[in-house]
Design an enzyme around this catalytic site. Sequence first.
Site, mmCIF file in Angstrom:
data_model
loop_
_atom_site.group_PDB
_atom_site.id
_atom_site.type_symbol
_atom_site.label_atom_id
_atom_site.label_comp_id
_atom_site.label_asym_id
_atom_site.label_seq_id
_atom_site.Cartn_x
_atom_site.Cartn_y
_atom_site.Cartn_z
ATOM 1 N N GLU A 1 14.379 11.930 65.371
ATOM 2 C CA GLU A 1 14.608 10.412 64.823
ATOM 3 C C GLU A 1 14.178 10.989 63.169
ATOM 4 O OE1 GLU A 1 11.842 6.632 64.291
ATOM 5 O OE2 GLU A 1 11.356 7.765 65.659
ATOM 6 N N LYS B 1 18.028 1.460 63.336
ATOM 7 C CA LYS B 1 17.178 1.093 64.157
ATOM 8 C C LYS B 1 16.331 -0.575 63.756
ATOM 9 C CE LYS B 1 11.852 3.036 65.181
ATOM 10 N NZ LYS B 1 10.748 3.841 64.834
ATOM 11 N N CYS C 1 13.782 5.307 69.193
ATOM 12 C CA CYS C 1 12.604 5.891 69.817
ATOM 13 C C CYS C 1 12.174 4.606 70.007
ATOM 14 C CB CYS C 1 11.421 5.534 68.626
ATOM 15 S SG CYS C 1 9.731 7.101 68.606
#
Length: 555
Positions: A41, A112, A148
Site C-alpha cells: 500500500e 480503497k 489493507c
Amino acid sequence: MKIILAQQNYHIGNFEHNTEKIIAGIQAAREQGADLVVFSELCVCGYPPRDFLEFEDFIRQCYHAIDVIKAHTQNIAVLVGSPARNPQREGKDLFNAAWFLHEGEVKQVVHKTLLPTYDVFDEYRYFEPSYAWNIIPFKGKKLAVTICEDIWNLGDNPLYRVCPMDLLMAQEPDVMINLSASPFDYDHDEDRKEIIRANVLKYRLPMYYCNTVGSQTEIVFDGGSLIYDAAGNVVKELPYFTEAMGGVDLEELLAKGEAPAAMQAFTPLTELVFEHNINRIYDALVLGIRDYFGKMGFKKAILGSSGGIDSAVTLAIACDALGAENVRAVLMPSPYSTEHSVDDAVALSQNLNNPYDVIRINNIYESFLATLEPYFQGLPFNVAEENTQSRIRGNLLMGLSNKFGYILLNTSNKSELSTGYGTLYGDMAGGLSVLGDVYKMQVYALARYINRDKEIIPVNIIDKAPSAELRPNQKDSDSLPDYAVLDKLLYQYIERRQGPKEIIAQGFDSALVSRALKMVNTNEYKRNQFCPIIRVSSKAFGVGRRIPIVGKYLS
C-alpha cells in the site's frame, strides 16, 4: 499464473529510492518467472505520507514515479500502491489506490473503500472512499484487488457499512489480492492471520496479502506477508522485520477441498502478559532505531547509562541496531548514586564493547544548589533538588550530542510516562524514545531475552530494586505501586480503555485505581512535550492517542 509478493522497506517522500527499489523488485520477480508482482500500500510514496498529500508537487511526483515504473512492465504485470486523483469535483481530491501496470501502460486503478480513522490512522483526512468496484481481468483470471482495511470489516461489530469483497463477488473473481501497510503491535500478527483466513473461508477464494516492512518514525511495519489457498491454509509466509520476496502459482491455490473447521475467533489479550511476543517486541525496537537513524541520515547515538534496567536494555538494543561502536554511554553519578550502580553500568558497556564515559556531576550539582540557595529560602529538600540532578544530566548529554552529532536516545519506559515519573528537560529529553511503549515489567522481560544465550546485562541490574537514585535510599516503590500490579492496571486503562468501575471489578484496589488513573491523566502535559515513541502496542502514547491536556475526566 505465478504471483510474487514483494515485501519492501520504503522511505516516505524518497521517490527516487522507492522507485529504484520497486523496479529492482520487478526485475527480481521477472527472473523468478512471475506473471504478476504485488507491492504494498502506497509504496510509491511511502506510508503514512500524512500532510505531504496536501502538496500538489508531492502528488505530481507520485504520478511521475508511476510513469517511470510502468516502463518496466513488459512481459510482467505489476500492482503498486500510490495516491490517485479524484476526477469528480465532489469529495476529497485523492484516492488511496492500487495501480495495475502491464506492457508499459496503466491498465486499471483500484480505489480503497474503507478508510481507517483511528489510532495512528487518519486516512479520511486525505482520501475519498471508492464508489466503484471492479475486478481486474488478467491472463484469463479475475483478480479482486483490495487495499489493507478493505478486508478488515468482518466480525460481529463491523466498523463500516460496506464490505468491498461482497460487492466484488458479483463478478465471480478467482483470487483476492490485498496491498497492505499493517503496523506491528505485539498482539496483532495472529489477529491479522485470522482476518485473512476469515476472508478466505467466507469467499472460498485464495488470498495474496502483501504487507510492507520497515519503520516510519514511530510506526513499525513487520512484513509477514501471506499466501493462503482456497481451503484456508497458509501456503507461504514471508519473514518478519526484513525485506523478502516470495510467490506461488495461482493454480496451486485454487483447489477447493472440504471446508476446514471454523477457527476460533481471535481474542485480543485481556490482560498484560509480560513475556508475550517479547522476541517480536525486541525485533521491532531494533528495526525502529535502525530505520529512524538510517532514514534521517544519523550515524551515532548517545544515552545516559545509570546502572538501571531501562538504560541497560536501551543500550543493548541500540548496540544491536547501530553497532556497538556507534553508541556512546555516559555515566553521570550524583552524590546519591551508589557505586554498585556505576560498576554495573561499566560492566554492561564492557560486555557490549561500546564506548563509555564517566562524568561525575557532584560539583555541578553543588554549584546549582549554591546559586539557588538564596531563592530556595531554606525550604526542605524535595523534588526540586531531585530534578536538578536529572536536568544536569540532560544538559551534559545534549552538549555532547551537539558537539559530536549524536542523537540522544531516551530511556523512559511506559509505566513512568503513564504516571509522570520523569523530569521534563532531564531524563525525558531525547530525539527518540526506545522504551516509551514498553511497560516496566516488559522491560525486565526484554532484559531476560537479551541474556537468553549469555549474560550481557549484568544480573545485578535485573535483580536489584529499581531506583532513580536522586535522594538517599530512594526506591521507585516510594512513589509508585508495585510495577507487577501497576502495569496490569495501566494496560486495562490505556490499551483496553476500561473505566474505573470495570478495572475495580477485575480485583484491583479502588484507591489504587483512582490514584493511578489520576496520575495518567494529570501528566498528559508532560507526554505532549515528549519525543517520538517507537510503537509496539495497540495503543501507544503519541499520534495514536489524543487526550486533552486540560481535561477534568478522572483527574
